[in-house]
Enzyme design. Structure first.
Site, short mmCIF file in Angstrom:
data_model
loop_
_atom_site.label_atom_id
_atom_site.label_comp_id
_atom_site.label_asym_id
_atom_site.label_seq_id
_atom_site.Cartn_x
_atom_site.Cartn_y
_atom_site.Cartn_z
N GLY A 238 0.83 -1.20 0.00
CA GLY A 238 0.00 0.00 0.00
C GLY A 238 0.86 1.25 0.00
N SER B 133 1.55 3.33 -2.23
CA SER B 133 1.06 4.48 -2.99
C SER B 133 -0.10 5.18 -2.27
CB SER B 133 0.57 4.02 -4.38
OG SER B 133 -0.53 3.14 -4.25
N VAL C 83 -2.16 -8.50 -2.48
CA VAL C 83 -1.45 -9.14 -1.37
C VAL C 83 -2.32 -10.13 -0.60
CG1 VAL C 83 0.26 -7.31 -1.08
CG2 VAL C 83 -1.94 -7.16 0.13
N ASN D 190 1.04 -2.53 5.21
CA ASN D 190 0.20 -1.36 5.38
C ASN D 190 -1.10 -1.42 4.60
OD1 ASN D 190 -0.37 1.64 5.77
ND2 ASN D 190 0.08 1.61 3.57
N TYR E 1 -13.79 -4.11 10.50
CA TYR E 1 -12.42 -3.60 10.59
C TYR E 1 -11.74 -4.09 11.86
CZ TYR E 1 -8.78 0.06 10.03
OH TYR E 1 -7.60 0.74 9.86
N VAL E 2 -12.45 -3.99 12.98
CA VAL E 2 -11.89 -4.45 14.26
C VAL E 2 -11.65 -5.96 14.22
CG1 VAL E 2 -12.44 -4.82 16.69
CG2 VAL E 2 -12.78 -2.57 15.66
N ALA E 3 -12.57 -6.71 13.64
CA ALA E 3 -12.39 -8.16 13.55
C ALA E 3 -11.11 -8.51 12.81
CB ALA E 3 -13.60 -8.79 12.87
N LYS F 125 -8.44 -6.49 12.21
CA LYS F 125 -7.24 -5.96 12.85
C LYS F 125 -6.89 -6.70 14.14
CE LYS F 125 -5.95 -2.69 9.98
NZ LYS F 125 -4.66 -2.78 9.25
#
Length: 251
Positions: free
Chosen positions: A14, A16, A66, A92, A158-160, A162
Site C-alpha cells: 500500500g 502508494s 497481497v 500497510n 475492521y476491528v475483527a 485488525k
C-alpha cells in the site's frame, strides 16, 4: 544518535496510499532503498518511486494483490531480481469498505477484512520472513489501528480483521525472535494526511484526544522508521498506539 537504514531494503505494501507514501519517503530519507507496492494506483506509485530516486536511493514499484499467494510470491521474485532481499517489511495495505453496524454489515466486508488484515500478513510473512531467518536479521511492521482497542459502533468488520492481525503478528514475534527478527505493530489514530486533511468535522474527535489534536502521516512514518532501525532491536511483539493518547494499551 540517528535512524540510519543505509544498506537496507524496505518493502511497503500500500505504498502508494495516503500513509504508505509518507512511510516510503521517510524510510528513504533514513537511507533505505524502498519498494513501493500498489494494487491499482500505478501512477501514484510511480510518483513515489521518482521522489525516492530523487533522494539518491534505489526504488521500484511493484503491483500485486497481497491477499493472493501466487501474486505475493511473484512479487517476491520480481523484487529480489531487481533490488535483492527485503530487510524491512511494512504491511500497510488494507481493503476499504463502507462501515455500518454489525447487524447490517454485508458478510463480504468481513471477508475482505480477513483477507487484507490477516491473510495479507500471513502471506507476506511466508514469502519474506524465511529469507530474514537465513540472514539472521529482519523487521516486520504491521499497520494496525486504534479502532482495535475502541470497538466503537460501526467498526465491526475492521476491528475483527485488525484484532486477528494482532494475534498473528504476536505469535510470529515469538516464533522468529531467536533469529533477531522483530515483529511490531503501529496503531494510528484518525490521522491527518493528504487525502484526509484537518476539518471542523473532526472537532469532536480532537476533543477526546488528550493532546487535543489529530496526528499526522509523518507521526506514523516516524515510528515505522524507528522500529525498522537497529535502535529498536530489542523491541518486539508490541502494539504501539500513535493516537495522542486517545487509546492507551494497558498492562
Amino acid at each position: 544518535m540517528k535512524i540510519d537504514l543505509t544498506g537496507k531494503t524496505a518493502l511497503v505494501t500500500g505504498g502508494s496510499g495516503q500513509l504508505g507514501r509518507v512511510m516510503c519517503l521517510t524510510l528513504a530519507q533514513c537511507g533505505a532503498d524502498v519498494v513501493v507496492h500498489f494494487h491499482r494506483n500505478a501512477q501514484e506509485a510511480e510518483r513515489v518511486v521518482q521522489a525516492i530516486r530523487a533522494l539518491g536511493r534505489r526504488s521500484m514499484a511493484v503491483q500485486a494483490d497481497v491477499t493472493v499467494k501466487a501474486e505475493v510470491d511473484a512479487m517476491k521474485t520480481l523484487i529480489e531480481a531487481e533490488m535483492g532481499p527485503v530487510d524491512i517489511m511494512v504491511n500497510n495495505a488494507v481493503i476499504q469498505y463502507r462501515w455500518t453496524r454489525v447487524l447490517e454489515q454485508p458478510l463480504e466486508d468481513y471477508d475482505s477484512q480477513y483477507r487484507s488484515c490477516i491473510l495479507h500478513n500471513v502471506l507476506m510473512a511466508q514469502a519474506f520472513v524465511p529469507g530474514m531467518v537465513e540472514r539472521g536479521h529482519g523487521r516486520v511492521i504491521g499497520i494496525n489501528t486504534e479502532c482495535a482497542m475502541q470497538n466503537d459502533p460501526g467498526q465491526g468488520a475492521y476491528v475483527a480483521g485488525k484484532r486477528g492481525m494482532d494475534g498473528v503478528l504476536r505469535v510470529l514475534a515469538k516464533e522468529v525472535g531467536e533469529h533477531q527478527i522483530t515483529v511490531n505493530q503501529v496503531a494510528p489514530g484518525w490521522t491527518i494526511s493528504e487525502d484526509h486533511p484537518e476539518s471542523e468535522a473532526s472537532l469532536g474527535y480532537r476533543e477526546k484526544v488528550p493532546m487535543k489534536r489529530r496526528g499526522t502521516d509523518q507521526d506514523i512514518a516516524n515510528l515505522v522508521a524507528f522500529l525498522a532501525s537497529d535502535l529498536a532491536g530489542f523491541i518486539t511483539g508490541q502494539y504501539i498506539s500513535v493516537s495522542g493518547g486517545n487509546v492507551m494499551p494497558t498492562i
